[in-house]
Each structure stands twice: as C-alpha cells, then as structure tokens.
Design a protein around this motif. Structure first.
Motif, PDB file in Angstrom:
ATOM      1  N   HIS A 124      31.467  27.589  26.564  1.00  0.00           N
ATOM      2  CA  HIS A 124      30.641  28.475  27.385  1.00  0.00           C
ATOM      3  C   HIS A 124      31.489  29.164  28.452  1.00  0.00           C
ATOM      4  O   HIS A 124      31.424  30.391  28.636  1.00  0.00           O
ATOM      5  N   ARG A 125      32.298  28.375  29.131  1.00  0.00           N
ATOM      6  CA  ARG A 125      33.133  28.926  30.205  1.00  0.00           C
ATOM      7  C   ARG A 125      34.172  29.892  29.650  1.00  0.00           C
ATOM      8  O   ARG A 125      34.468  30.925  30.264  1.00  0.00           O
TER       9      ARG A 125
ATOM     10  N   GLN B  69      31.832  21.893  29.050  1.00  0.00           N
ATOM     11  CA  GLN B  69      31.277  23.193  28.653  1.00  0.00           C
ATOM     12  C   GLN B  69      32.360  24.263  28.498  1.00  0.00           C
ATOM     13  O   GLN B  69      32.160  25.425  28.851  1.00  0.00           O
TER      14      GLN B  69
ATOM     15  N   LEU C 189      32.566  33.325  28.930  1.00  0.00           N
ATOM     16  CA  LEU C 189      32.341  34.097  30.152  1.00  0.00           C
ATOM     17  C   LEU C 189      33.653  34.584  30.748  1.00  0.00           C
ATOM     18  O   LEU C 189      33.731  35.706  31.286  1.00  0.00           O
TER      19      LEU C 189
END
Length: 370
Positions: free
Chosen positions: A59-60, A56, A63
């Motif tokens: 996504h990481r 992921q 963020l």
C-alpha cells in the motif's frame, strides 16, 4: 531530423529528481535544458523505509509511486517552461523510477528488481508518452539489469584513443570501462549512500558538503579493512548491488564489530576512504594505468575530498569531472535515461550483454502512450 526526449532520474542517493531535455540532430545529442527538485522530507523517509520490509508496504509503495510521479511531472513542467516547448514537442519521457529492491538472479533463478513509479500517471499529468521499467527485460534474459549506462557513456564520452573510464558516484558507484568498441561496466560498491546516511545521522545534514567533514577526520584502519572484506568485492563482473546490501544495518554491524565508540568524523573519513578504495581497486584489477582518464559524474563528483582520494589512489590517472568533457555531473544519468527512452522508442537495444550478463541484446522499457 530533430528528436527530443526528456530523461528523469532519481537515484539511490535519494536527494531528489534530475531532469533534462535532450535533443538529437543528425545523431548527435545536445542537452537543451536541465531542472531538478529535492524530495519532500516525508517522501524521502518513506522511500528509504521501503528499502526494507515493513507493515502495509505494498500500500505504501503504491502511494509513494504516485507521489514520485507527481514530482516527476513538476520537473517536466519546469523543463518545458524554461525551454518554451510544448508537450507535443517531446517524443517521450524516460522515467527510471526509484529502486527499492534489486535482487537479480536470486531466489528462483530470475530474481527481481523493483523501481517505484507510476508511469501511467506521469503520462496523464504531462501529456507526453512515458518509457519506464528499463531493467526487468534484462533480468528476464538472465542479466543483472544494471548498470545500464555504459552504452550511453560510450556514445557521449567514448571515441578517444586508448582506455578511458566513466564513473558515476550516486548512492552506489558504477564504472564504465571504454576501450574502443570493447565496453564493460559494473557496480563497484557504495557511493554516497553510506556517507550520506552517517552525515544525516550525526550532523542533521543530508550530505557532507564537499567532503569537508570527512577531511576533518582520520581513517580507522580496522574499519576500512573490514569493509573491504565484504564478499561482493571479490565477485567478477557482471555484478550489481544496491541498498539491499550497503545499508544502515550493514554499517551498524561493521561499527559494532570494528569501531565501537569511534569519533563520528573518523567514521566519515573511513567511509570516504572505503568508497574510493573499492572503486580504485576495481579499476586497477581491470587495467587502470598511468596516462588514462577517469571521468566522474553524479553527486560524488562534487565531493572534493572524495575526488582527491581517488586521485591519490590512482597515480597518473587524470581524475576529471564530467563537466570538463561536455556534460555537468548532475545531468549525466538523466541524459542516459533520455537516451534509453530513445532506444526503446526506435526499437533498438538498450543493454550490453557483456555488461549485464544477459543472453543477448534486448529492447528495454515499456511504453505508456501520451
């Protein structure tokens, strides 16, 4: 006319964010204020992890970019409070972002460079326009996208008679060769990245304070020689590198092959010797001789052992901290990105084709309005 820009830098050392308010008046730059903050340990670990493929990761990465922008905004708030200035007093923020991949020219002939950031969020939080994404236009024009600081180094430290050098030792080392209007620059190899990793792994400390741990060890000749055989060191400029190459996996391979079971302090001594030798070798190949000056900035300028290593390898060259030349070591790169933001704001080129290998001078950066 007075212009003020904020420069923010979080480099490959991953030790935190440095920020400055730089003011230009009649073309001369002055640093009005400096502030810094360390990374939250969890964010630092995530940024390190994102240098490699993982689950992921898109996504990481998104963020992490948000978290980085919030950290940048905190430094901006601190700079404004300390200087008693308002957001309207600042033309723009130059925010470099956090490099997690740097692959110029690879794969498809263009390659890519990736700096985690969320400049839109930073503009929203600060109320100030943001200039970001400085490297990608140079890559699009066939360049390395790095180093981008030699033009700034010339504007601040150039102008002296004869050849002088400016060395930034962050996670990666990059050198600027200033010979009048002939300005060159390239990445030399690892700076603090490998030393910091080995220190954290073996002592729990994020860096080797003053190089005292390295000074307590003995250089392992076979390890040093093997490290210097890395093909990157034989490439002519323009060239750039990063954690894509000089990372814990690279180091582990070197240790397994050339120094299994070595004392940790001896490995640290060897890494300091490696960093210094890679720099000195490049300088000597490109004209370093007695009577010249080497101006050192970045976190490595605070490593007394490393500075002595450089002095020993470059006899007759004056190895100075940038503080001796008007700008403290931790302020130089942040000031460079304030300068790059100003160049973009005024529609002026930020790269030097002779340094990056780009097809021509280009305006660098994308502007996110306040």
């Amino acid at each position: 006319m007075t212009e003020r820009f904020i420069g923010l830098m979080s480099g490959t050392s991953l030790d935190g964010v440095d920020g400055v308010i730089a003011q230009w008046q009649d073309g001369r730059m002055e640093v009005l204020q400096y502030a810094s903050t360390g990374f939250d340990p969890a964010l630092r670990e995530e940024l390190l992890a994102l240098n490699s493929a993982g689950e992921q990761e898109l996504h990481r990465a998104a963020l992490a970019g948000n978290a980085l922008a919030r950290g940048y905004a905190q430094v901006v708030d601190r700079l404004l409070a300390r200087s008693q200035l308002q957001p309207a007093d600042i033309a723009a923020i130059g925010a470099h972002g956090q490099t997690v991949r740097h692959q110029p020219g690879l794969w498809d002939g263009t390659g890519y460079t990736l700096q985690l950031n969320n400049p839109a969020l930073l503009a929203e939080l600060s109320g100030i326009a943001v200039v970001a994404d400085f490297r990608s236009r140079d890559l699009a024009a066939g360049g390395q996208g790095a180093p981008l600081v030699p033009a700034f180094h010339h504007s601040v430290f150039g102008g002296a008679d004869g050849l002088r050098w400016v060395l930034n030792i962050g996670g990666i080392s990059n050198i600027s060769r200033l010979d009048g209007d002939d300005i060159r620059g390239w990445d030399c190899g690892p700076g603090n990245a490998l030393m910091d990793h080995w220190c954290q792994l073996n002592t729990g400390n994020p860096y080797d304070d003053g190089g005292r741990w390295a000074a307590s060890g003995q250089v392992i000749p076979a390890l040093l020689a093997a490290c210097m055989e890395e093909p990157f060191f034989q490439l002519p400029p323009p060239k750039s590198t990063g954690r894509d190459l000089f990372n814990p996996t690279w180091l582990a391979t070197m240790l397994d092959r050339h120094a299994p079971g070595a004392e940790p302090a001896d490995v640290q001594a060897s890494l300091a010797a490696f960093t210094a030798l890679a720099i000195a070798q490049d300088m000597q190949r490109h004209g370093a001789t007695e009577g010249q000056t080497l101006i050192v900035c970045g976190g490595g300028a605070l490593n007394a052992h490393l500075m002595q290593r450089l002095a020993d390898l470059l006899p007759g060259v004056a190895v100075d901290s940038s503080a001796k030349h008007g700008l403290p070591p931790q302020q130089v790169e942040a000031s460079a990105f304030a300068w790059l933001a100003r160049q973009c704001w005024q529609g002026l080129p930020g790269n030097l084709p002779a340094v990056t290998g780009a097809r021509g001078a280009r305006v660098l950066g994308a502007i996110y309005p306040r």
